[in-house]
Design a protein around this motif. Structure first.
Motif, PDB file in Angstrom:
ATOM      1  N   UNK A 203     -61.186  44.853  -1.734  1.00  0.00           N
ATOM      2  CA  UNK A 203     -61.580  45.434  -0.449  1.00  0.00           C
ATOM      3  C   UNK A 203     -60.365  46.004   0.284  1.00  0.00           C
ATOM      4  N   UNK A 204     -59.213  45.308   0.147  1.00  0.00           N
ATOM      5  CA  UNK A 204     -57.980  45.796   0.786  1.00  0.00           C
ATOM      6  C   UNK A 204     -57.555  47.130   0.182  1.00  0.00           C
ATOM      7  N   UNK A 209     -56.867  52.973   0.584  1.00  0.00           N
ATOM      8  CA  UNK A 209     -57.207  54.334   0.140  1.00  0.00           C
ATOM      9  C   UNK A 209     -57.835  55.128   1.274  1.00  0.00           C
ATOM     10  N   UNK A 210     -58.771  54.475   1.985  1.00  0.00           N
ATOM     11  CA  UNK A 210     -59.433  55.155   3.110  1.00  0.00           C
ATOM     12  C   UNK A 210     -58.391  55.608   4.135  1.00  0.00           C
ATOM     13  N   UNK A 211     -57.438  54.714   4.428  1.00  0.00           N
ATOM     14  CA  UNK A 211     -56.412  55.033   5.420  1.00  0.00           C
ATOM     15  C   UNK A 211     -55.578  56.218   4.967  1.00  0.00           C
ATOM     16  N   UNK A 212     -55.190  56.196   3.692  1.00  0.00           N
ATOM     17  CA  UNK A 212     -54.349  57.289   3.207  1.00  0.00           C
ATOM     18  C   UNK A 212     -55.111  58.606   3.139  1.00  0.00           C
ATOM     19  N   UNK A 213     -56.405  58.517   2.867  1.00  0.00           N
ATOM     20  CA  UNK A 213     -57.219  59.742   2.881  1.00  0.00           C
ATOM     21  C   UNK A 213     -57.343  60.281   4.299  1.00  0.00           C
ATOM     22  N   UNK A 214     -57.535  59.378   5.276  1.00  0.00           N
ATOM     23  CA  UNK A 214     -57.571  59.797   6.679  1.00  0.00           C
ATOM     24  C   UNK A 214     -56.297  60.541   7.031  1.00  0.00           C
ATOM     25  N   UNK A 232     -64.357  64.257   1.599  1.00  0.00           N
ATOM     26  CA  UNK A 232     -63.582  63.095   1.165  1.00  0.00           C
ATOM     27  C   UNK A 232     -64.042  62.681  -0.216  1.00  0.00           C
ATOM     28  N   UNK A 233     -63.089  62.332  -1.090  1.00  0.00           N
ATOM     29  CA  UNK A 233     -63.504  61.808  -2.386  1.00  0.00           C
ATOM     30  C   UNK A 233     -64.181  60.455  -2.220  1.00  0.00           C
ATOM     31  N   UNK A 234     -65.346  60.235  -2.845  1.00  0.00           N
ATOM     32  CA  UNK A 234     -65.977  58.923  -2.774  1.00  0.00           C
ATOM     33  C   UNK A 234     -65.092  57.854  -3.424  1.00  0.00           C
ATOM     34  N   UNK A 235     -65.167  56.633  -2.903  1.00  0.00           N
ATOM     35  CA  UNK A 235     -64.430  55.507  -3.478  1.00  0.00           C
ATOM     36  C   UNK A 235     -65.453  54.506  -4.005  1.00  0.00           C
ATOM     37  N   UNK A 236     -65.444  54.286  -5.313  1.00  0.00           N
ATOM     38  CA  UNK A 236     -66.431  53.390  -5.918  1.00  0.00           C
ATOM     39  C   UNK A 236     -65.742  52.135  -6.441  1.00  0.00           C
ATOM     40  N   UNK A 237     -66.432  51.003  -6.343  1.00  0.00           N
ATOM     41  CA  UNK A 237     -65.893  49.735  -6.831  1.00  0.00           C
ATOM     42  C   UNK A 237     -66.479  49.475  -8.221  1.00  0.00           C
TER      43      UNK A 237
END
Ligand SMILES: Nc1nc2c(ncn2[C@@H]2O[C@H](COP(=O)(O)OP(=O)(O)OP(=O)(O)O)[C@@H](O)[C@H]2O)c(=O)[nH]1
Ligand SMILES: [Mg+2]
Length: 327
Positions: A203-204, A209-214, A232-237
Motif C-alpha cells: 500500500x505504501x 507512486x501516486x505521489x510521484x505521478x501527482x 494517469x497510468x492505472x496502478x494495479x496490485x
C-alpha cells in the motif's frame, strides 16, 4: 526440413504459414543482423497485421517473467495467440536470468510463442533486432507481442520506443517506486503493477507512486500532455505467483489499446516506432562507414595530424563529415 539450408525468404514464408520452428529460425536471422536480417525485413514488412506490442519493464527480480507468464496464459485462454520476447542485455554470453525464466515460462500454453533475444554486438544491435522481431511475429499472426526487459539503461529505452503500451512492474519496500522514478520509468509507464502485493508495504508503494505521478503532473513532465491531458497510468496490485490481480492487468492492457486507437495515439506511436527504427538504421550505417573512413590511409593520416597537433579536430571532423556525405 533443415531450416538452415533455406533462404531467408523461404524461412519467412514458412513462418507466415504458421510454422513455429521457422519463426524461431527467422528470429535467429533477425538477431544475427546483416543481409539475412535485412532479407527477413524485406519479406515481412508488407504482411504485418497491427499486433498490440506490450513492453514490460521494471527492476531485476520484480516478478516480470512470472507476471508475463500469467498474463499471456490468460490472453491465450481467451483465444488470442500471444508471443513473448525476453530481452536480457546484461548477460549476452550465458543468457543469465532468461534461462530461469524459460523454465518457468515453459508451463505456458503451447500456442504461445516464447523466445529470448540476444545479439552478438553487430551494428544497431538490439535496437534493430527488437523492431525486426516484432515485425516478424506480427506477420506470423501473433497478437499481442509482449517484450520483457530489465528496466535499466538503453535497452529499456529501445523497448519502450517500440511498444504501444508499457507496463512497469515494481515491488513493495526498498523504495522501488523511488528507484523507478530515478530510472525514468515513471515517464514511460502506461500502466503500473505493484507486484508481490502479498509482501508488507504494498500500500505504501502504491501511495509513493501516486505521489510521484501527482508531482510529474504538476511539473508538466507527464507524457503527451497535448493529446492526453491529465491522464494517469492505472496502478494495479498483483501477486503473480498466485495469479491475483492478473485479470485486472489483462483488462487494463485491452483498455489501453482501445484508448490509443480512440485518441489517435495508436498511429502516433507507430510513427514513433518507424522514426526510431529509421534513425537507428541510418546511424548504424553511418557509424560503419565512418569507421571505414577512419581506418583508411587518409583517415589514419588525419588522426595522426590531430594527435601531433598539426590539425584542429573541429576542421578534421568537418573533413570526415564531408567525405561521408560525398559517398
Ligand atoms: N511473494 C511473491 N513472490 C513473487 C511474486 N511474483 C514473483 N515472485 C518471485 O520473485 C522472483 C523473481 O521472479 P521473476 O518473475 O523471475 O522476476 P523478473 O522480474 O522476471 O526477474 P529478472 O528477469 O531476473 O529481472 C521469483 O522467485 C518469483 O517466484 C509475487 O507476487 N509474490
Ligand atoms: Mg525475467
Amino acid at each position: 526440413v533443415n531450416l538452415r539450408g533455406l533462404s531467408a525468404e523461404e524461412v519467412v514464408a514458412r513462418a507466415l504459414a504458421g510454422d513455429r520452428r521457422a519463426t524461431g529460425r527467422a528470429l535467429s536471422l533477425v538477431e544475427g543482423g546483416g543481409d539475412r536480417a535485412d532479407a527477413v525485413t524485406a519479406a515481412t514488412f508488407a504482411h504485418t497485421r497491427g499486433a498490440h506490442v506490450i513492453g514490460v519493464t521494471g527492476p531485476p527480480g520484480a516478478g516480470k517473467s512470472t507476471l508475463v507468464a500469467r498474463v499471456v496464459a490468460a490472453i491465450a485462454a481467451a483465444g488470442s495467440r500471444p508471443a513473448v520476447l525476453a530481452v536480457d542485455p546484461s548477460s549476452p554470453l550465458t543468457g543469465g536470468a532468461i534461462l530461469g525464466d524459460r523454465v518457468r515460462m515453459a508451463e505456458i500454453d503451447a500456442t504461445t510463442f516464447i523466445r529470448s533475444v540476444a545479439t552478438r554486438g553487430h551494428a544497431g544491435g538490439l535496437a534493430l533486432a527488437i523492431p525486426g522481431a516484432v515485425r516478424l511475429l506480427d506477420a506470423a499472426g501473433y497478437d499481442p507481442i509482449v517484450i520483457e526487459t530489465v528496466g535499466v539503461g538503453q535497452v529499456e529505452v529501445d523497448v519502450t520506443a517500440t511498444a504501444d503500451t508499457t507496463l512497469v512492474v515494481v515491488n513493495p519496500g526498498m523504495g522501488d517506486a523511488v528507484q523507478a522514478n530515478k530510472a525514468g520509468l515513471l515517464e514511460v509507464a502506461d500502466l503500473f503493477a505493484v507486484n508481490k502485493a502479498d509482501v508488507d508495504g504494498a500500500a505504501d508503494t502504491r501511495r509513493d507512486l501516486e505521489l510521484m505521478l501527482d508531482l510529474s503532473h504538476v511539473t508538466g513532465l507527464d507524457r503527451e500532455p497535448a493529446t492526453n491531458p491529465g491522464r494517469r497510468p492505472p496502478i494495479l496490485m498483483t501477486v503473480a505467483t498466485t495469479g491475483e490481480g492478473i485479470d485486472d492487468v489483462v483488462a487494463a492492457l485491452v483498455d489501453h489499446r482501445e484508448m490509443l486507437a480512440e485518441d489517435g495515439r495508436w498511429s502516433a506511436r507507430r510513427a514513433r516506432r518507424a522514426r526510431f527504427e529509421l534513425a537507428v538504421r541510418v546511424n548504424a550505417g553511418t557509424d560503419r562507414r565512418l569507421r571505414g573512413l577512419l581506418d583508411d590511409p587518409r583517415g589514419r593520416a588525419l588522426v595522426d595530424d590531430v594527435v601531433a597537433g598539426r590539425r584542429d579536430p573541429v576542421s578534421a571532423a568537418h573533413e570526415l563529415g564531408d567525405r561521408l556525405a560525398a559517398r
